[in-house]
Scaffold this motif. Structure first.
Motif, PDB file in Angstrom:
ATOM      1  N   GLY A 225       0.788  -1.231   0.000  1.00  0.00           N
ATOM      2  CA  GLY A 225       0.000   0.000   0.000  1.00  0.00           C
ATOM      3  C   GLY A 225       0.817   1.275   0.000  1.00  0.00           C
ATOM      4  N   ASP A 226       2.119   1.180   0.180  1.00  0.00           N
ATOM      5  CA  ASP A 226       2.935   2.395   0.282  1.00  0.00           C
ATOM      6  C   ASP A 226       3.189   3.006  -1.092  1.00  0.00           C
ATOM      7  N   PRO A 227       3.701   4.233  -1.115  1.00  0.00           N
ATOM      8  CA  PRO A 227       3.820   4.915  -2.415  1.00  0.00           C
ATOM      9  C   PRO A 227       5.036   4.505  -3.241  1.00  0.00           C
ATOM     10  N   GLY A 228       5.873   3.612  -2.780  1.00  0.00           N
ATOM     11  CA  GLY A 228       7.090   3.251  -3.512  1.00  0.00           C
ATOM     12  C   GLY A 228       6.830   2.352  -4.697  1.00  0.00           C
ATOM     13  N   GLY A 229       7.888   2.109  -5.474  1.00  0.00           N
ATOM     14  CA  GLY A 229       7.812   1.182  -6.600  1.00  0.00           C
ATOM     15  C   GLY A 229       7.714  -0.247  -6.108  1.00  0.00           C
ATOM     16  N   PHE A 230       7.506  -1.161  -7.060  1.00  0.00           N
ATOM     17  CA  PHE A 230       7.350  -2.571  -6.695  1.00  0.00           C
ATOM     18  C   PHE A 230       8.699  -3.257  -6.497  1.00  0.00           C
ATOM     19  N   THR A 231       8.679  -4.279  -5.668  1.00  0.00           N
ATOM     20  CA  THR A 231       9.860  -5.117  -5.452  1.00  0.00           C
ATOM     21  C   THR A 231       9.448  -6.578  -5.589  1.00  0.00           C
ATOM     22  N   TRP A 232      10.110  -7.289  -6.465  1.00  0.00           N
ATOM     23  CA  TRP A 232       9.925  -8.744  -6.516  1.00  0.00           C
ATOM     24  C   TRP A 232      11.182  -9.388  -5.969  1.00  0.00           C
ATOM     25  N   LYS A 233      10.990 -10.145  -4.898  1.00  0.00           N
ATOM     26  CA  LYS A 233      12.089 -10.922  -4.337  1.00  0.00           C
ATOM     27  C   LYS A 233      11.966 -12.319  -4.902  1.00  0.00           C
ATOM     28  N   ARG A 234      12.987 -12.723  -5.607  1.00  0.00           N
ATOM     29  CA  ARG A 234      12.921 -13.984  -6.319  1.00  0.00           C
ATOM     30  C   ARG A 234      12.843 -15.165  -5.352  1.00  0.00           C
ATOM     31  N   SER A 235      12.341 -16.253  -5.875  1.00  0.00           N
ATOM     32  CA  SER A 235      12.332 -17.498  -5.119  1.00  0.00           C
ATOM     33  C   SER A 235      13.767 -17.987  -4.932  1.00  0.00           C
ATOM     34  N   ARG A 236      13.929 -18.953  -4.064  1.00  0.00           N
ATOM     35  CA  ARG A 236      15.259 -19.533  -3.838  1.00  0.00           C
ATOM     36  C   ARG A 236      15.871 -20.045  -5.141  1.00  0.00           C
ATOM     37  N   ARG A 237      15.042 -20.672  -5.970  1.00  0.00           N
ATOM     38  CA  ARG A 237      15.570 -21.191  -7.245  1.00  0.00           C
ATOM     39  C   ARG A 237      15.873 -20.057  -8.221  1.00  0.00           C
ATOM     40  N   GLY A 238      15.131 -18.988  -8.129  1.00  0.00           N
ATOM     41  CA  GLY A 238      15.472 -17.766  -8.848  1.00  0.00           C
ATOM     42  C   GLY A 238      14.908 -17.623 -10.239  1.00  0.00           C
ATOM     43  N   ASP A 239      14.629 -18.728 -10.918  1.00  0.00           N
ATOM     44  CA  ASP A 239      14.184 -18.622 -12.311  1.00  0.00           C
ATOM     45  C   ASP A 239      12.958 -19.479 -12.563  1.00  0.00           C
ATOM     46  N   THR A 240      12.138 -19.611 -11.539  1.00  0.00           N
ATOM     47  CA  THR A 240      10.927 -20.402 -11.728  1.00  0.00           C
ATOM     48  C   THR A 240       9.909 -19.600 -12.542  1.00  0.00           C
ATOM     49  N   GLU A 241       8.841 -20.277 -12.889  1.00  0.00           N
ATOM     50  CA  GLU A 241       7.849 -19.617 -13.735  1.00  0.00           C
ATOM     51  C   GLU A 241       7.241 -18.394 -13.043  1.00  0.00           C
ATOM     52  N   ILE A 242       7.049 -18.463 -11.741  1.00  0.00           N
ATOM     53  CA  ILE A 242       6.483 -17.288 -11.061  1.00  0.00           C
ATOM     54  C   ILE A 242       7.483 -16.137 -11.092  1.00  0.00           C
ATOM     55  N   ASP A 243       8.757 -16.447 -10.948  1.00  0.00           N
ATOM     56  CA  ASP A 243       9.773 -15.391 -11.067  1.00  0.00           C
ATOM     57  C   ASP A 243       9.707 -14.743 -12.445  1.00  0.00           C
ATOM     58  N   ARG A 244       9.591 -15.574 -13.441  1.00  0.00           N
ATOM     59  CA  ARG A 244       9.599 -15.057 -14.810  1.00  0.00           C
ATOM     60  C   ARG A 244       8.296 -14.331 -15.137  1.00  0.00           C
ATOM     61  N   ALA A 245       7.189 -14.827 -14.591  1.00  0.00           N
ATOM     62  CA  ALA A 245       5.899 -14.174 -14.844  1.00  0.00           C
ATOM     63  C   ALA A 245       5.893 -12.769 -14.245  1.00  0.00           C
ATOM     64  N   VAL A 246       6.340 -12.652 -12.992  1.00  0.00           N
ATOM     65  CA  VAL A 246       6.345 -11.332 -12.357  1.00  0.00           C
ATOM     66  C   VAL A 246       7.344 -10.411 -13.057  1.00  0.00           C
ATOM     67  N   THR A 247       8.492 -10.959 -13.402  1.00  0.00           N
ATOM     68  CA  THR A 247       9.506 -10.157 -14.102  1.00  0.00           C
ATOM     69  C   THR A 247       8.946  -9.618 -15.420  1.00  0.00           C
ATOM     70  N   HIS A 248       8.218 -10.455 -16.134  1.00  0.00           N
ATOM     71  CA  HIS A 248       7.629 -10.007 -17.401  1.00  0.00           C
ATOM     72  C   HIS A 248       6.580  -8.924 -17.161  1.00  0.00           C
ATOM     73  N   VAL A 249       5.712  -9.149 -16.197  1.00  0.00           N
ATOM     74  CA  VAL A 249       4.632  -8.177 -15.947  1.00  0.00           C
ATOM     75  C   VAL A 249       5.220  -6.832 -15.528  1.00  0.00           C
ATOM     76  N   LEU A 250       6.159  -6.849 -14.599  1.00  0.00           N
ATOM     77  CA  LEU A 250       6.741  -5.582 -14.151  1.00  0.00           C
ATOM     78  C   LEU A 250       7.610  -4.965 -15.250  1.00  0.00           C
ATOM     79  N   GLY A 251       8.313  -5.813 -15.964  1.00  0.00           N
ATOM     80  CA  GLY A 251       9.234  -5.313 -16.983  1.00  0.00           C
ATOM     81  C   GLY A 251       8.516  -4.687 -18.166  1.00  0.00           C
ATOM     82  N   ARG A 252       7.352  -5.167 -18.487  1.00  0.00           N
ATOM     83  CA  ARG A 252       6.597  -4.646 -19.622  1.00  0.00           C
ATOM     84  C   ARG A 252       5.792  -3.414 -19.256  1.00  0.00           C
ATOM     85  N   SER A 253       5.618  -3.153 -17.954  1.00  0.00           N
ATOM     86  CA  SER A 253       4.799  -2.009 -17.568  1.00  0.00           C
ATOM     87  C   SER A 253       5.703  -0.810 -17.315  1.00  0.00           C
ATOM     88  N   ASP A 254       5.084   0.330 -17.128  1.00  0.00           N
ATOM     89  CA  ASP A 254       5.859   1.530 -16.803  1.00  0.00           C
ATOM     90  C   ASP A 254       6.082   1.656 -15.309  1.00  0.00           C
TER      91      ASP A 254
END
Lengths: 427, 427, 427
Positions: C245-274
């Motif tokens: 709820g705070d006014p800052g930008g988003f932070t995705w903390k990767r999973s332990r494995r680092g490159d799972t599908e959820i990591d990649r999905a969030v990275t894509h969503v945040l990366g494609r947006s402004d």
């Protein structure tokens, strides 16, 4: 005396000796090294003509005297003043020559008119002298008497080997060259640091066995490799030490493979410290890493130096003298070696014995209290990293690389966790 | 004449011909290409209606004349002045139309009011003219006479194929499109460079066989692929050549796989030269690499261009004319192709036959002397790299990439080392 | 009301409740969550003393009242005014103490003299109060009456679980902590976003089943994991939601494995947006991702936050109040979650059924016309990417990552291509 002063004193003691790839200078140097490592240095004498890999052990070279006298009979270039004045492996000669003829045998550094270069003529029977450009410019026309009172004859190639036995016969190889005459950084600094490292390791029982080689460059490592081929499989990690006394930052030249444990250990040690440093990729030119990393051996051996050879003006000149190296740099270099050794010694792979969820550190007295010190927080983070990554596939060095936590702290908390029954070495 | 002047002259000769994806313009172009490659171009005629992969060979289109006459009877738009004035594949028409009706069939470039666009209407039976915005703005109201005296009828799709036989039947594919009318860069430059490369390769016996395709874009490569599916397994490397005459830097568009040998060869050649260039990833839009890199074929084919299509204002306009391309750029583009060919031809994997330690280069006359030239040092480093990396798993291109040494020098010293018995091609 | 206003209203409703890791505050919170998700929240009560992995469910803590009265009898620190004033899990006490003695039980923020800190004393039987530095500085000497009217006794740990059933029993885990008292961002924002996401998913039949956990931090996830170990294999993807709820930008903390599908999905969503955002690597400190990513589970779970915890001054203080969060941020956070869900839902691997050459899109009405809209070009590029990459080894998310085309557009054109018979889901 501080450690640095002791190392510097050793460099100064070795400095005047006339070393080459064979001869009595190497023998005298190894006597001093034997004293420094605390005794037990094994010296090998390999006869001239012995085939070693693609090479042959050359004739032995020893110098009694060498000089050039000007038309007035004054010795204007004199081996007794500095052994750099004689081209290494110069063939014996006694002749009277014109200045023009003499000039074809003189080597100078026009860009550094006061310095004397270091030159060699291995495997090419010729003679020559090195001098400052300023001196050569001042020589009058006339007849010059030339004397190289040296022997180039069947004899031996000499090298020293010192082993600190460890818990296993898996070995760490530490190699430095002992074939350069009065050059302080290249490589009396390496000899001094290696000798002290050997003595310090000898005061404990390390995990690995450590094999220190004090050998002439190229032909020495080739000879050693030829005679020890069946034992090379024991070598797990290796460092070539050279140029460790100059004031520049550190340079790690990676092994041919590039990502071996020694590469990663040195990278971690240098990367975690404030020491200026650079990491450079392997190339097939340099010191004896060229031989250890030849494709038929491909040993995990890299090179630790400060400023890389041939990139500082003093390199292979009379300016690589006792003013160019210093106690502080020698100490610092030794400390880097010691820190690297600690990583190799402590780099084990653990299993978290309570891998599901975090174990409750609090009831084991391992968790920081309210208002705990920042040191407590660091230890706690180190514990969490070790616990999280210890699934049997990550070594402590892996954990250090991923977490950025210093290896020493990880090793320290791993011991605590092992004591608390939360960690065990992976089978 | 220089090579560049000859290439430019060929572009100029081809420029006025009205090419499209079928028709006599392609045939006339292939006659000239046959002369340029030194004869032996095999021309295929594939009948209208032939199914080719998911497509069907279209009707053949030929134009006799086309114009628009204004109310005063003057031909204000005239195919005879430039074939760009007629939308390619326009259906025949003869009519009198109002200015308003005519306008729906006119294409201009409002941002470049003096240029005429290049437009096509494949697979959509319609007619249209292209003109400058300035001309269209000047047209008075009134009745306009329109004439497209063209045939759109069953016939053939025509393409040319030229093979330079090599030592093996493994092939390098070189493909360029021949379907654009009076556009100099896109793609008369590609035709000129490809023709000359074919002629030069024909003067020797290369290692690979080289197959040059001169084909209409899209439908041409689809037709060729459909008719040669059983032979595609021979293709080891491939380049699409287009847009090689403009003054911009080079662009390599990677193959779908991205890291094939042709990708690496071009990357090395461009990376080692001073030529401005960019490397861009594969995308499924562009020239015939789209077809070669479709997932059912996935051939190792990339595209070499200078400025990428659609990123320069002259693209697909009358400004892509003989002033836009130049002899120097054509020569430079040919040279890049030749250097790439030399990498492909020379890229072998060797075995160091003396892999333990460095072999003694000196006694084989391969080592630089005291005071040797810097050229000697470069050759020596190249030798050390080849020897060190030649363990049977690294090709010369691998060595070039790791060492940064130019491929040509590595290939040269590899020949010396092979002659000295130190190197042999890996089995 | 807008969605943002509704989310904000929910945060405000939850704000005054005194939550801790056990107790009636959690129960009251879960009643509200049950209403918000549309009913069906399953509430578990786990008895004190239950062994859960390496831990034990603690005693339950409930507070009736707590205050400190000054020598004049005025309540200067009062739990009724803000539940932050009482250290969470304070043991009951009723005593009269000197100011000096009281001070040892007071916690303040000297750098933020008007703010009250949030402190806990789990697993350590002690009492304490939190107050502003300004208040503490104003306290006169004398005797203070202290009252903590609380119970710390056997009871239960309470958590809520809500499942939206999908087409398969493969699960997406969404977890948020419900153990913090009056802190708006940490983590009422997470509760609000998760509740609404659950309700929205419940309005359709998703592909995956979605399991929402509303649990106390650490001990809650440990308890849930202990009780559901046999079902963890179903979890394909997971997100911990906190600080949204705070006014800052988003932070995705990767999973332990680092490159799972959820990591990649969030990275894509945040990366494609402004949206401003950062991606941070996994570390074993933080919220419940620590437990999900412990080595014995190693679930593909990362954490979505805005400003990371402990990096903003309001964190764990009274300043993390209703002014610190806002409707716009809550809406934006919900939208990111929804976009991520759409990637997970739509991420399938297809086979191009016409893989040799490009299929002719034109005759299927899928190709843009002359003068087509730029939207048509984007769709066309998206189609070409999907067709080119759909060889059975690339998912749509792979295609999105390689092409840079937004996932939603790829999914949209994939549906068109499937309808046209050009694409089928890979077996």
């Amino acid at each position: 005396m501080t450690v640095g002063e002791e190392l510097y004193k050793l460099v100064a003691e070795l400095y005047p000796i006339c070393r080459s790839i064979t001869g009595d200078g190497v023998r005298r140097t190894l006597e001093i090294v034997d004293r420094e490592v605390g005794g037990g240095l094994e010296v090998s004498e390999v006869p001239t003509g012995t085939p070693v890999l693609d090479w042959t052990v050359p004739r032995e070279w020893n110098v009694h005297d060498a000089w050039v006298a000007d038309p007035a009979g004054r010795k204007v270039i004199d081996f007794q003043a500095s052994n750099l004045h004689l081209v290494s492996y110069s063939a014996p000669v006694r002749a009277t020559v014109s200045l023009a003829e003499l000039s074809e045998h003189l080597f100078t550094l026009p860009d550094q008119p006061d310095w004397v270069p270091y030159r060699t003529a291995y495997y090419a029977e010729r003679w020559g002298f090195c001098a400052s450009q300023r001196l050569v410019d001042s020589l009058p026309d006339g007849d010059y008497e030339v004397c190289v009172d040296a022997t180039l004859a069947d004899g031996h190639l000499t090298y020293g080997e010192h082993v600190v036995p460890g818990e296993t016969d898996e070995e760490v190889l530490v190699s430095c060259h002992v074939c350069h005459p009065s050059l302080a950084n290249d490589n009396l600094s390496g000899i001094a640091v290696a000798s002290r490292l050997a003595r310090l390791l000898g005061e404990r029982r390390p995990r690995y066995s450590y094999r220190f080689l004090f050998i002439p460059g190229t032909i020495g490592s080739i000879t050693w490799l030829a005679r020890n081929e069946d034992r090379l499989g024991r070598i797990r990690h290796g460092l070539v030490l050279s140029g460790l006394g100059d004031p520049g930052g550190f340079t790690w030249k990676r092994s041919r493979r590039g990502d071996t444990e020694i590469d990663r250990a040195v990278t971690h040690v240098l990367g975690r410290s404030d020491r200026p440093h650079q990491l450079v990729d392997f190339s097939p030119y340099g010191y004896d890493e060229r031989q250890y990393c030849s494709p038929g051996f491909d040993l995990p051996v890299g090179r630790l130096s400060r400023t890389p050879f041939a990139t500082y003006p003093e390199y292979h000149t009379s300016a690589d003298d006792l003013d160019f190296v210093g106690p502080a740099q020698l100490t610092d270099s030794l400390e880097v070696c010691q820190e690297v050794v600690e990583v190799l010694e402590g780099n084990r792979t653990y299993l978290n014995l309570s891998p599901k969820g975090e174990p409750q550190l609090g009831r084991r007295g391992l968790y920081g209290q309210i208002g705990g010190r920042s040191d407590a927080e660091e230890r706690q983070m180190a514990m969490l990293w070790v616990l999280n990554q210890s699934d049997g596939t990550h070594s402590l060095l892996d954990v250090a690389e991923r977490s950025g936590v210093p290896f020493a702290l990880l090793a320290d908390v791993a011991a605590d966790l092992e004591a608390a029954g939360l960690l065990a070495e992976a089978p």
